[in-house]
Design a protein around this motif. Structure first.
Motif, PDB file in Angstrom:
ATOM      1  N   TRP A  28     -87.359  58.702  31.476  1.00  0.00           N
ATOM      2  CA  TRP A  28     -86.724  58.089  30.955  1.00  0.00           C
ATOM      3  C   TRP A  28     -86.274  56.508  30.879  1.00  0.00           C
ATOM      4  O   TRP A  28     -86.094  55.844  30.066  1.00  0.00           O
ATOM      5  CB  TRP A  28     -85.071  58.924  30.989  1.00  0.00           C
ATOM      6  N   ASP A  53     -81.266  64.698  22.036  1.00  0.00           N
ATOM      7  CA  ASP A  53     -80.277  64.544  21.225  1.00  0.00           C
ATOM      8  C   ASP A  53     -79.093  63.979  21.560  1.00  0.00           C
ATOM      9  O   ASP A  53     -78.115  63.252  21.124  1.00  0.00           O
ATOM     10  CB  ASP A  53     -80.061  65.832  20.306  1.00  0.00           C
ATOM     11  N   ILE A  56     -79.552  60.374  24.701  1.00  0.00           N
ATOM     12  CA  ILE A  56     -79.625  58.886  24.175  1.00  0.00           C
ATOM     13  C   ILE A  56     -78.468  58.442  23.902  1.00  0.00           C
ATOM     14  O   ILE A  56     -77.985  57.182  24.129  1.00  0.00           O
ATOM     15  CB  ILE A  56     -80.807  58.827  23.158  1.00  0.00           C
ATOM     16  N   ASP A  57     -77.486  59.221  23.063  1.00  0.00           N
ATOM     17  CA  ASP A  57     -76.172  58.731  22.719  1.00  0.00           C
ATOM     18  C   ASP A  57     -75.330  58.509  23.689  1.00  0.00           C
ATOM     19  O   ASP A  57     -74.628  57.555  23.951  1.00  0.00           O
ATOM     20  CB  ASP A  57     -75.826  59.955  21.764  1.00  0.00           C
ATOM     21  N   ARG A  64     -74.653  51.935  18.767  1.00  0.00           N
ATOM     22  CA  ARG A  64     -75.930  50.952  19.206  1.00  0.00           C
ATOM     23  C   ARG A  64     -76.489  50.184  17.804  1.00  0.00           C
ATOM     24  O   ARG A  64     -76.437  51.021  16.844  1.00  0.00           O
ATOM     25  CB  ARG A  64     -77.016  51.708  19.882  1.00  0.00           C
ATOM     26  N   PRO A  67     -80.313  52.723  15.942  1.00  0.00           N
ATOM     27  CA  PRO A  67     -80.228  54.114  16.133  1.00  0.00           C
ATOM     28  C   PRO A  67     -81.784  54.661  15.895  1.00  0.00           C
ATOM     29  O   PRO A  67     -82.386  55.858  16.258  1.00  0.00           O
ATOM     30  CB  PRO A  67     -79.250  54.610  15.373  1.00  0.00           C
ATOM     31  N   ASP A  68     -82.460  53.967  15.083  1.00  0.00           N
ATOM     32  CA  ASP A  68     -83.902  54.281  14.428  1.00  0.00           C
ATOM     33  C   ASP A  68     -84.831  54.457  15.727  1.00  0.00           C
ATOM     34  O   ASP A  68     -86.000  54.749  15.635  1.00  0.00           O
ATOM     35  CB  ASP A  68     -84.309  53.465  13.210  1.00  0.00           C
ATOM     36  N   GLN A  69     -84.512  53.731  16.806  1.00  0.00           N
ATOM     37  CA  GLN A  69     -85.303  54.003  17.967  1.00  0.00           C
ATOM     38  C   GLN A  69     -85.501  55.291  18.748  1.00  0.00           C
ATOM     39  O   GLN A  69     -86.231  55.412  19.337  1.00  0.00           O
ATOM     40  CB  GLN A  69     -85.037  52.808  19.125  1.00  0.00           C
ATOM     41  N   ASP A  70     -84.315  55.829  18.463  1.00  0.00           N
ATOM     42  CA  ASP A  70     -84.143  57.231  19.200  1.00  0.00           C
ATOM     43  C   ASP A  70     -85.557  58.019  19.239  1.00  0.00           C
ATOM     44  O   ASP A  70     -85.830  58.506  20.394  1.00  0.00           O
ATOM     45  CB  ASP A  70     -83.031  58.006  18.605  1.00  0.00           C
ATOM     46  N   GLU A  71     -86.119  58.265  17.990  1.00  0.00           N
ATOM     47  CA  GLU A  71     -87.314  59.227  18.219  1.00  0.00           C
ATOM     48  C   GLU A  71     -88.454  58.391  18.848  1.00  0.00           C
ATOM     49  O   GLU A  71     -89.111  59.336  19.719  1.00  0.00           O
ATOM     50  CB  GLU A  71     -87.883  59.542  16.507  1.00  0.00           C
ATOM     51  N   ILE A  73     -88.086  56.503  21.549  1.00  0.00           N
ATOM     52  CA  ILE A  73     -87.563  56.688  22.965  1.00  0.00           C
ATOM     53  C   ILE A  73     -87.942  58.055  23.421  1.00  0.00           C
ATOM     54  O   ILE A  73     -88.376  58.215  24.694  1.00  0.00           O
ATOM     55  CB  ILE A  73     -86.202  56.379  23.064  1.00  0.00           C
ATOM     56  N   SER A  74     -87.534  58.894  22.492  1.00  0.00           N
ATOM     57  CA  SER A  74     -87.874  60.350  23.108  1.00  0.00           C
ATOM     58  C   SER A  74     -89.209  60.626  23.163  1.00  0.00           C
ATOM     59  O   SER A  74     -89.527  61.288  23.935  1.00  0.00           O
ATOM     60  CB  SER A  74     -86.899  61.353  22.078  1.00  0.00           C
TER      61      SER A  74
END
Length: 223
Positions: A28, A53, A56-57, A64, A67-71, A73-74
């Motif tokens: 991570w 889910d 990251i939050d 932040r 937030p469109d980076q979340d996928e 990053i995961s």
């Protein structure tokens, strides 16, 4: 316990049965770094046990800028962690614990925030398929731990009522998920949380690891 009803022994996997907690912390950390975020590894370690889910939050904050980076990053975390799948190792006594529970009439259920291929790799490392009744994962629920969904789904799949189940986990997120599902919880220290933290989060009892729980099974809530 309900007389005559099925009993479910529900187990978290990462850090409880498989020695993977610190691999998650490292991967991570690297996934966040690739996305331009500097997150302390200690903070990441204490968030392991949440599903992606929530994690990251929790670490980057709900407000932040990207937030469109979340996928991405995961996905990066999954790819980095996948490099270790063939080297995953079970924790001390994990397979014996599952088999001992099954031999005592418990329906053994794995409840993991992992998804399909990752969970398959951990099951292969455990090598205890003969003891496992059913498995639930992040693919089966809308929200992962610390939400109660995984534990509730595990109960539904096993046919057991909350009062006829015990949930075993290694993090405060596990204890909170079990508590919200009204299931008694046992904590283990193999994920790096301390005894007082697990007790404060709702654990009825805490053991060093799966092996110690196995050794004291007949005096534990899984007797």
């Amino acid at each position: 316990m309900t007389a005559g009803g099925p009993r479910a022994a529900v187990f978290d996997v990462d850090g409880t049965l498989v020695d993977s907690t610190y691999l998650h912390a490292v991967t991570w950390w690297e996934a966040f770094r690739q996305a331009g975020h500097r997150v302390q590894m200690a903070a990441i370690h204490r968030s392991v046990g949440m599903g992606a889910d929530h994690l990251i939050d929790h670490l980057l904050g709900p407000d932040r800028n990207e937030p469109d980076q979340d996928e991405a990053i995961s996905t990066a975390h999954t790819a980095l962690y996948a490099q270790y799948w063939t080297r995953l190792a079970p924790l001390n006594g994990a397979a014996d614990l599952l088999r001992a529970c099954a031999a005592r009439g418990w329906r053994v259920v794995l409840a993991s925030s992992a998804t399909g291929p990752e969970l398959d790799a951990m099951r292969k490392a455990l090598d205890a398929e003969d003891a496992i009744t059913t498995v639930t994962s992040a693919d089966d629920v809308r929200s992962s731990k610390p939400s109660p969904d995984l534990v509730q789904q595990a109960l539904e799949q096993s046919g057991a009522a909350p009062q006829d189940a015990v949930f075993v986990g290694d993090t405060v997120w596990d204890m909170r998920a079990g508590g919200r599902a009204h299931v008694p919880c046992i904590g283990v220290l193999s994920g790096g949380f301390c005894r007082s933290e697990l007790l404060d989060a709702g654990a009825q009892e805490v053991y060093a690891d799966a092996g110690e729980l196995r050794a004291h099974l007949d005096t534990s809530p899984l007797r």
